[in-house]
Design a protein around this motif. Structure first.
Motif, PDB file in Angstrom:
ATOM      1  N   GLN A  98       7.624 -39.388   6.682  1.00  0.00           N
ATOM      2  CA  GLN A  98       7.691 -39.843   8.072  1.00  0.00           C
ATOM      3  C   GLN A  98       6.474 -40.704   8.434  1.00  0.00           C
ATOM      4  N   HIS A  99       5.303 -40.269   7.967  1.00  0.00           N
ATOM      5  CA  HIS A  99       4.083 -41.055   8.204  1.00  0.00           C
ATOM      6  C   HIS A  99       4.189 -42.416   7.509  1.00  0.00           C
ATOM      7  N   THR A 100       4.747 -42.421   6.311  1.00  0.00           N
ATOM      8  CA  THR A 100       4.920 -43.665   5.565  1.00  0.00           C
ATOM      9  C   THR A 100       5.889 -44.599   6.283  1.00  0.00           C
ATOM     10  N   VAL A 101       6.961 -44.035   6.808  1.00  0.00           N
ATOM     11  CA  VAL A 101       7.925 -44.829   7.578  1.00  0.00           C
ATOM     12  C   VAL A 101       7.230 -45.488   8.764  1.00  0.00           C
ATOM     13  N   ASP A 102       6.406 -44.721   9.479  1.00  0.00           N
ATOM     14  CA  ASP A 102       5.689 -45.269  10.634  1.00  0.00           C
ATOM     15  C   ASP A 102       4.724 -46.376  10.222  1.00  0.00           C
ATOM     16  N   LEU A 103       3.981 -46.143   9.127  1.00  0.00           N
ATOM     17  CA  LEU A 103       3.035 -47.150   8.644  1.00  0.00           C
ATOM     18  C   LEU A 103       3.745 -48.441   8.255  1.00  0.00           C
ATOM     19  N   MET A 104       4.811 -48.305   7.486  1.00  0.00           N
ATOM     20  CA  MET A 104       5.539 -49.487   7.023  1.00  0.00           C
ATOM     21  C   MET A 104       6.200 -50.223   8.181  1.00  0.00           C
ATOM     22  N   ALA A 105       6.785 -49.486   9.112  1.00  0.00           N
ATOM     23  CA  ALA A 105       7.446 -50.126  10.245  1.00  0.00           C
ATOM     24  C   ALA A 105       6.441 -50.898  11.091  1.00  0.00           C
ATOM     25  N   THR A 106       5.252 -50.322  11.273  1.00  0.00           N
ATOM     26  CA  THR A 106       4.207 -51.008  12.029  1.00  0.00           C
ATOM     27  C   THR A 106       3.794 -52.296  11.340  1.00  0.00           C
TER      28      THR A 106
END
Length: 323
Positions: free
Chosen positions: A241-249
């Protein structure tokens, strides 16, 4: 989905590359960390052939080049292609290269390759104009030429693997920047979660294979298997989930900066994460784009597979024919 020979053959029939784009052969070579791969395209008959062998850990650069040259010559002999009809060779390397001098600039995970005269070695082997570039750039161009972004004039590619890289295709051409370093987004620092002490971590330190495994271990899930990061374990779920947020940003920032038609995700992290991982990132991206830029931007997985770098090297060689 159509197979690679069909995808490539259909694109070649359009002959977008001038007079030389309908005769002879082009070689695309991948000197990647996960194996040595060769793609051969017949420009007259619009056919595609490939071959691959395993890489050898800590092998001398000259020995690696010798083996991949032998692989390429064997593929040419098998298909009836001759060196005198070879019009271009494209070569991809898993690290930054210096386009001015045709050398490897940096090889953090491949000791001995720094400053290696890559272009010169292949021009000596094939007596043919040779072009070099890094793997992420070539995958970007390959996807824009033959793959999921076929026909896109503006595309950005993220590569998530042992390292994190990127490549930008703008106005239908690879964009390299002032020092051939454009697209190296893995080295950009990430302020998210930074406490202001010391140096903020880079995107590569957080979402590469090693970064994902380290973050999981810090949360209590010790493993050396990337598959475990995408399991149902609660720690794995938090890391993803943290990775998803980082990549989306990051992707939203790229969209604001470059205004691409499409963003493509690839590399082993994306392959293991699968459709669910890509779709989660895509959903968040469009939520993160500021209202004045709001528009649907496709965020999709690459489709060229293991031969993506070699195919991108072919695309680069083709592109040079129209110069």
């Amino acid at each position: 989905m159509k197979d690679l020979p069909t995808l490539i053959g259909e694109r070649l029939t359009q002959n977008l590359w001038g007079v030389l784009g309908n005769q002879g052969y082009i070689l695309g070579i991948d000197l990647g960390s996960y194996g040595l791969r060769v793609a051969l395209v017949d420009l007259q008959h619009h056919t595609y052939h490939n071959a691959a062998i395993e890489s050898v850990e800590h092998e001398d650069p000259d020995a690696t080049v010798k083996r991949v040259v032998e692989l390429a010559r064997g593929l040419m002999a098998h298909t009836g292609a001759t060196i005198d009809r070879l019009v271009r060779v494209g070569v991809g390397f898993s690290g930054p290269v210096d386009l001015r001098y045709g050398t490897v600039r940096l090889a953090l995970r491949r000791p001995g390759w720094e400053n290696y005269p890559l272009q010169e070695r292949f021009e000596q082997a094939f007596d043919t104009v040779t072009l070099i570039d890094n793997d992420a750039n070539l995958i970007a161009l390959g996807e824009a030429t033959f793959g999921v972004g076929k026909g896109c004039q503006h595309l950005f590619y993220f590569h998530l693997s042992t390292g994190v890289g990127g490549g930008a295709v703008l106005n239908g051409r690879l964009y390299h920047g002032a020092h051939s370093m454009a697209g190296e987004i893995g080295h950009a620092v990430v302020g998210h979660g930074w406490d202001g002490d010391g140096r903020p971590e880079t995107l590569e330190e957080l979402v590469s294979i090693g970064g994902l495994l380290r973050r999981a271990a810090a949360g209590g899930l010790t493993t050396d298997r990337l598959e475990d990061i995408f399991s149902d374990h609660p720690v794995a779920h938090r890391v993803v989930q943290h990775t998803v947020d980082l990549m989306a940003t990051r992707i939203a920032q790229v969209i604001a900066l470059l205004d691409p038609e499409m963003v493509v995700l690839g590399g082993i992290v994306v392959r293991i994460g699968g459709d669910r991982f890509v779709e989660a990132i895509a959903s968040k991206v469009n939520n993160f784009i500021a209202p004045q830029f709001t528009r649907p931007v496709p965020v999709v997985a690459s489709i060229l597979g293991p031969d993506s770098v070699a195919i991108g090297a072919v695309a680069m060689a083709l592109d040079s024919l129209s110069d």
